[in-house]
Design an enzyme around this catalytic site. Structure first.
Site, PDB file in Angstrom:
ATOM      1  N   SER A  97     -12.123  -0.258   0.007  1.00 33.15           N
ATOM      2  CA  SER A  97     -10.904  -1.030   0.301  1.00 33.15           C
ATOM      3  C   SER A  97     -11.024  -2.465  -0.192  1.00 33.15           C
ATOM      4  O   SER A  97     -10.137  -3.273   0.036  1.00 33.15           O
ATOM      5  CB  SER A  97     -10.617  -1.004   1.806  1.00 33.15           C
ATOM      6  OG  SER A  97     -11.744  -1.459   2.531  1.00 33.15           O
ATOM      7  N   ASN A 149     -15.374  -1.452  13.067  1.00 31.24           N
ATOM      8  CA  ASN A 149     -14.075  -1.128  13.669  1.00 31.24           C
ATOM      9  C   ASN A 149     -13.494  -2.311  14.439  1.00 31.24           C
ATOM     10  O   ASN A 149     -12.305  -2.608  14.322  1.00 31.24           O
ATOM     11  CB  ASN A 149     -14.206   0.096  14.587  1.00 31.24           C
ATOM     12  CG  ASN A 149     -14.600   1.340  13.805  1.00 31.24           C
ATOM     13  OD1 ASN A 149     -14.620   1.315  12.573  1.00 31.24           O
ATOM     14  ND2 ASN A 149     -14.928   2.413  14.513  1.00 31.24           N
ATOM     15  N   THR A 172      36.979  -9.249   7.490  1.00 28.80           N
ATOM     16  CA  THR A 172      36.465  -8.055   8.166  1.00 28.80           C
ATOM     17  C   THR A 172      36.858  -6.903   7.248  1.00 28.80           C
ATOM     18  O   THR A 172      37.900  -6.977   6.582  1.00 28.80           O
ATOM     19  CB  THR A 172      37.087  -7.839   9.570  1.00 28.80           C
ATOM     20  OG1 THR A 172      38.484  -7.635   9.424  1.00 28.80           O
ATOM     21  CG2 THR A 172      36.838  -9.025  10.492  1.00 28.80           C
ATOM     22  N   HIS A 173      36.050  -5.891   7.175  1.00 28.53           N
ATOM     23  CA  HIS A 173      36.272  -4.764   6.245  1.00 28.53           C
ATOM     24  C   HIS A 173      36.421  -5.257   4.810  1.00 28.53           C
ATOM     25  O   HIS A 173      37.136  -4.652   4.013  1.00 28.53           O
ATOM     26  CB  HIS A 173      37.525  -3.961   6.626  1.00 28.53           C
ATOM     27  CG  HIS A 173      37.590  -3.589   8.075  1.00 28.53           C
ATOM     28  ND1 HIS A 173      37.042  -2.438   8.572  1.00 28.53           N
ATOM     29  CD2 HIS A 173      38.112  -4.257   9.135  1.00 28.53           C
ATOM     30  CE1 HIS A 173      37.249  -2.390   9.894  1.00 28.53           C
ATOM     31  NE2 HIS A 173      37.879  -3.490  10.244  1.00 28.53           N
ATOM     32  N   SER A 193      22.103 -12.359 -20.124  1.00 34.46           N
ATOM     33  CA  SER A 193      22.018 -10.973 -20.570  1.00 34.46           C
ATOM     34  C   SER A 193      21.502 -10.951 -21.996  1.00 34.46           C
ATOM     35  O   SER A 193      21.719 -11.885 -22.760  1.00 34.46           O
ATOM     36  CB  SER A 193      23.408 -10.342 -20.488  1.00 34.46           C
ATOM     37  OG  SER A 193      23.531  -9.296 -21.433  1.00 34.46           O
ATOM     38  N   LYS A 197      27.339 -13.718 -19.919  1.00 35.35           N
ATOM     39  CA  LYS A 197      26.812 -13.380 -18.593  1.00 35.35           C
ATOM     40  C   LYS A 197      25.935 -14.460 -17.978  1.00 35.35           C
ATOM     41  O   LYS A 197      25.169 -15.126 -18.658  1.00 35.35           O
ATOM     42  CB  LYS A 197      25.986 -12.091 -18.664  1.00 35.35           C
ATOM     43  CG  LYS A 197      26.795 -10.832 -18.925  1.00 35.35           C
ATOM     44  CD  LYS A 197      27.805 -10.513 -17.834  1.00 35.35           C
ATOM     45  CE  LYS A 197      27.174  -9.922 -16.620  1.00 35.35           C
ATOM     46  NZ  LYS A 197      26.643  -8.572 -16.865  1.00 35.35           N
ATOM     47  N   ASN A 239      23.780 -14.012 -14.538  1.00 38.62           N
ATOM     48  CA  ASN A 239      23.550 -13.006 -13.502  1.00 38.62           C
ATOM     49  C   ASN A 239      22.777 -13.542 -12.293  1.00 38.62           C
ATOM     50  O   ASN A 239      21.835 -14.320 -12.458  1.00 38.62           O
ATOM     51  CB  ASN A 239      22.768 -11.826 -14.095  1.00 38.62           C
ATOM     52  CG  ASN A 239      23.578 -11.096 -15.153  1.00 38.62           C
ATOM     53  OD1 ASN A 239      24.799 -11.076 -15.096  1.00 38.62           O
ATOM     54  ND2 ASN A 239      22.878 -10.524 -16.125  1.00 38.62           N
ATOM     55  N   GLU A 257      19.878 -10.282  -6.267  1.00 36.43           N
ATOM     56  CA  GLU A 257      19.809  -8.821  -6.414  1.00 36.43           C
ATOM     57  C   GLU A 257      18.395  -8.320  -6.133  1.00 36.43           C
ATOM     58  O   GLU A 257      18.196  -7.278  -5.500  1.00 36.43           O
ATOM     59  CB  GLU A 257      20.246  -8.410  -7.818  1.00 36.43           C
ATOM     60  CG  GLU A 257      21.742  -8.603  -8.038  1.00 36.43           C
ATOM     61  CD  GLU A 257      22.121  -8.416  -9.494  1.00 36.43           C
ATOM     62  OE1 GLU A 257      22.063  -7.285  -9.974  1.00 36.43           O
ATOM     63  OE2 GLU A 257      22.450  -9.412 -10.152  1.00 36.43           O
ATOM     64  N   TYR A 296     -10.761   4.824  16.244  1.00 33.82           N
ATOM     65  CA  TYR A 296     -10.566   4.505  14.832  1.00 33.82           C
ATOM     66  C   TYR A 296     -10.569   5.760  13.961  1.00 33.82           C
ATOM     67  O   TYR A 296     -11.358   6.685  14.167  1.00 33.82           O
ATOM     68  CB  TYR A 296     -11.683   3.556  14.344  1.00 33.82           C
ATOM     69  CG  TYR A 296     -11.570   3.225  12.866  1.00 33.82           C
ATOM     70  CD1 TYR A 296     -10.741   2.196  12.436  1.00 33.82           C
ATOM     71  CD2 TYR A 296     -12.256   3.965  11.904  1.00 33.82           C
ATOM     72  CE1 TYR A 296     -10.619   1.907  11.081  1.00 33.82           C
ATOM     73  CE2 TYR A 296     -12.133   3.687  10.553  1.00 33.82           C
ATOM     74  CZ  TYR A 296     -11.315   2.656  10.147  1.00 33.82           C
ATOM     75  OH  TYR A 296     -11.187   2.374   8.819  1.00 33.82           O
ATOM     76  N   GLN A 334      -7.188   2.352   7.415  1.00 34.76           N
ATOM     77  CA  GLN A 334      -7.477   1.430   6.310  1.00 34.76           C
ATOM     78  C   GLN A 334      -6.211   1.182   5.474  1.00 34.76           C
ATOM     79  O   GLN A 334      -6.075   0.161   4.827  1.00 34.76           O
ATOM     80  CB  GLN A 334      -8.592   2.027   5.437  1.00 34.76           C
ATOM     81  CG  GLN A 334      -9.000   1.175   4.272  1.00 34.76           C
ATOM     82  CD  GLN A 334     -10.314   1.630   3.674  1.00 34.76           C
ATOM     83  OE1 GLN A 334     -11.388   1.357   4.210  1.00 34.76           O
ATOM     84  NE2 GLN A 334     -10.254   2.331   2.565  1.00 34.76           N
ATOM     85  N   LYS A 378      -3.545  -2.100   5.524  1.00 36.34           N
ATOM     86  CA  LYS A 378      -3.554  -3.370   4.799  1.00 36.34           C
ATOM     87  C   LYS A 378      -2.641  -3.403   3.574  1.00 36.34           C
ATOM     88  O   LYS A 378      -1.842  -4.341   3.452  1.00 36.34           O
ATOM     89  CB  LYS A 378      -5.006  -3.764   4.483  1.00 36.34           C
ATOM     90  CG  LYS A 378      -5.712  -4.282   5.751  1.00 36.34           C
ATOM     91  CD  LYS A 378      -7.186  -4.520   5.593  1.00 36.34           C
ATOM     92  CE  LYS A 378      -8.009  -3.263   5.680  1.00 36.34           C
ATOM     93  NZ  LYS A 378      -7.859  -2.509   6.967  1.00 36.34           N
TER      94      LYS A 378
HETATM   95  N1  ARG Z   1     -12.531  -0.835   5.446  1.00 37.93           N
HETATM   96  C1  ARG Z   1     -12.324  -0.316   6.748  1.00 37.93           C
HETATM   97  C2  ARG Z   1     -10.847  -0.505   7.147  1.00 37.93           C
HETATM   98  O1  ARG Z   1     -10.205  -1.265   6.508  1.00 37.93           O
HETATM   99  C3  ARG Z   1     -13.174  -1.035   7.717  1.00 37.93           C
HETATM  100  C4  ARG Z   1     -13.520  -0.238   8.924  1.00 37.93           C
HETATM  101  C5  ARG Z   1     -14.453   0.839   8.549  1.00 37.93           C
HETATM  102  N2  ARG Z   1     -14.899   1.565   9.685  1.00 37.93           N
HETATM  103  C6  ARG Z   1     -15.446   2.774   9.582  1.00 37.93           C
HETATM  104  N3  ARG Z   1     -15.776   3.345  10.663  1.00 37.93           N
HETATM  105  N4  ARG Z   1     -15.620   3.334   8.417  1.00 37.93           N
HETATM  106  O2  ARG Z   1     -10.348   0.114   8.051  1.00 37.93           O
END
Ligand code: ARG
Length: 459
Positions: free
Chosen positions: A24, A111, A156-157, A278, A284, A286, A291, A318, A323, A326
């Site tokens: 990760s 964790n 409205t509408h 454009s 144009k 834009n 948008e 966990y 993971q 993120k």
């Molecule tokens: N890279 C992991 C995450 O973002 C960290 C936690 C990993 N924990 C584990 N038991 N493998 O969730």
């Protein structure tokens, strides 16, 4: 490939494809500062509690600070082959300190470490987004102050309904954004709970001092259940939800700006620096920015959906599924910041064209309610007044005139309560000025709204 940290348990190297799949670091490297700050607090507490030697604790803290400044200065590059940012920092520390570095992870699991890092990272991001929201509200307030008497049709509408002012219209967004701000502040409060000390899932046998870490890292309290501490991502979902609502507001505002800058409306003109041309049509100009905001709103909704779906079937505690929190929450944050950063100066430089707003308000029988109200004030029940005015409007349409230009004889022919005073009552300016119930478009009321918003921003 170097031995994995868990090599003792395994008889084979992990397949390269699994390593790549598992890693990760490509997306969690951005949390390096929070990871190191969390580790500094943890190591400090371990030393103070006598869990590791004080000298080693100090060495770890110094070592971590060195790593932080080396990453900041570009001297140290985060290894793209690392499993994650947590393993990278720990491995680097051990490289620098030897056995002492290996003591950092005492009484901790990745964790609770990752649960800590995301909270710390998101806290900072929330603060940044809050400051953008404040800037946007201030920009809206400025626009409103300049347009207190700029009459425009309210819809409205998507049909012309009643006259309002441009100030009143944009101040509606200031209210929405104040609520967005409140939602983000609430999210922050619930997020600001320290999970570190939850261990992998069942806390730890070491005599740790969680309150001390809590204080060092500026959290409001420590989490009460170790399973919950490591295994919920509701704070990410709550944030993504608040951000989705914020984007929905930006998207509606964008949609209106797109309409307003069309030739059909021409209520506003975007600054050349915030519009695009454009490749084929020379005429144009834009509104790409707005948008894109409308389009990117879909992206943030998608991130929210990812998080909700990712979490719905994971047993405690966990699971590696988590993971995936993120990329989703970071994408939502990045997108929102990008949108706000561009929308604010675009709004700030946008030119308002009051004549066109007024012309649009002068057509479409936007003052028909006021005509009916005129009769009500002369004692007629509203429903009867409504009906008579409807007949008048139909007559105007038939003759190709407006209520302002319909001769008084035509009014009188339909109802003897009409006299010349009706023209004052249906005059656009008085229609707006008379709408002075609290929250209304009369300039004095909009000034009150502006004061309210300014007060809220000061708190
Ligand atoms: N890279 C992991 C995450 O973002 C960290 C936690 C990993 N924990 C584990 N038991 N493998 O969730």
């Amino acid at each position: 490939m170097a031995d994995m940290m868990w090599a003792g348990r395994f008889s084979k190297q992990v397949d390269d494809r699994v390593n790549d799949f598992n890693s990760s670091v490509s997306f969690d490297a951005r949390m390096y500062r929070q990871d190191i700050q969390g580790s500094v607090a943890h190591a400090t507490m371990l030393g103070e509690c006598g869990i590791i030697d004080m000298k080693e604790s100090l060495a770890i803290v110094e070592g971590l600070k060195g790593i932080l400044s080396d990453i900041d200065s570009g001297k140290l590059h985060i290894d793209p082959n690392a499993e994650d940012i947590h393993m990278f920092v720990e491995a680097e520390l051990t490289k620098r300190l030897g056995d002492t570095g290996k003591r950092l992870h005492t009484a901790r699991s990745r964790n609770d470490q990752v649960a800590l890092d995301i909270r710390m990272y998101l806290r900072d991001e929330i603060n940044e987004i809050l400051s953008y929201i404040e800037q946007l509200i201030n920009t809206i307030v400025k626009l409103a102050e300049d347009n207190l008497t700029t009459i425009m049709p309210g819809y409205t509408h998507m049909q012309r309904a009643q006259p309002i002012t441009f100030a009143h219209h944009v101040m509606a967004y200031a209210q929405m954004l104040l609520r967005d701000k409140g939602r983000l502040e609430d999210t922050y409060k619930r997020m600001n709970v320290l999970p570190l000390g939850s261990g992998a899932l069942a806390s730890t046998t070491y005599p740790i001092n969680r309150e001390r870490v809590c204080e060092l890292l500026g959290f409001d309290e420590v989490s009460q259940n170790s399973l919950d501490g490591v295994s919920d991502r509701d704070f990410c979902i709550e944030l993504a939800s608040a951000l989705s609502i914020l984007m929905m507001h930006l998207s509606r505002f964008s949609e209106e700006i797109i309409l307003w800058c069309s030739w059909e409306f021409k209520f506003i003109e975007l600054d050349d620096a915030f519009a695009t041309g454009s490749s084929i049509m020379p005429q144009k100009k834009n509104p790409d920015v707005t948008e894109l905001i409308r389009g990117k709103t879909a992206r943030v909704y998608g991130d929210l959906n990812t998080l909700l779906t990712m979490m719905k079937g994971t047993p405690l505690a966990y699971n590696k599924d988590m993971q995936e929190d993120k990329p989703a929450i970071f994408d939502a944050i990045d997108t929102v910041k990008l949108c706000l950063k561009t929308f604010i100066p675009m709004l700030d430089t946008m030119k308002v064209i009051p004549e066109n707003m007024r012309n649009a308000a002068a057509r479409g029988f936007i003052n028909a309610t006021d005509c009916a109200d005129y009769l009500v004030k002369k004692g007629m029940p509203f429903r009867d007044a409504y009906k008579i005015t409807g007949t008048l409007v139909a007559k105007c349409i038939e003759k190709g005139v407006t209520l302002e230009t319909l001769p008084i004889e035509e009014y009188k022919a339909l109802c003897d309560k009409f006299d010349e005073g009706v023209y004052d009552a249906i005059n656009l300016d008085s229609c707006v000025m008379q709408r002075k119930a609290k929250g209304g478009p009369a300039p004095e009321c909009v000034k009150e709204q502006i004061e309210y918003v300014k007060r809220k921003l000061q708190k």
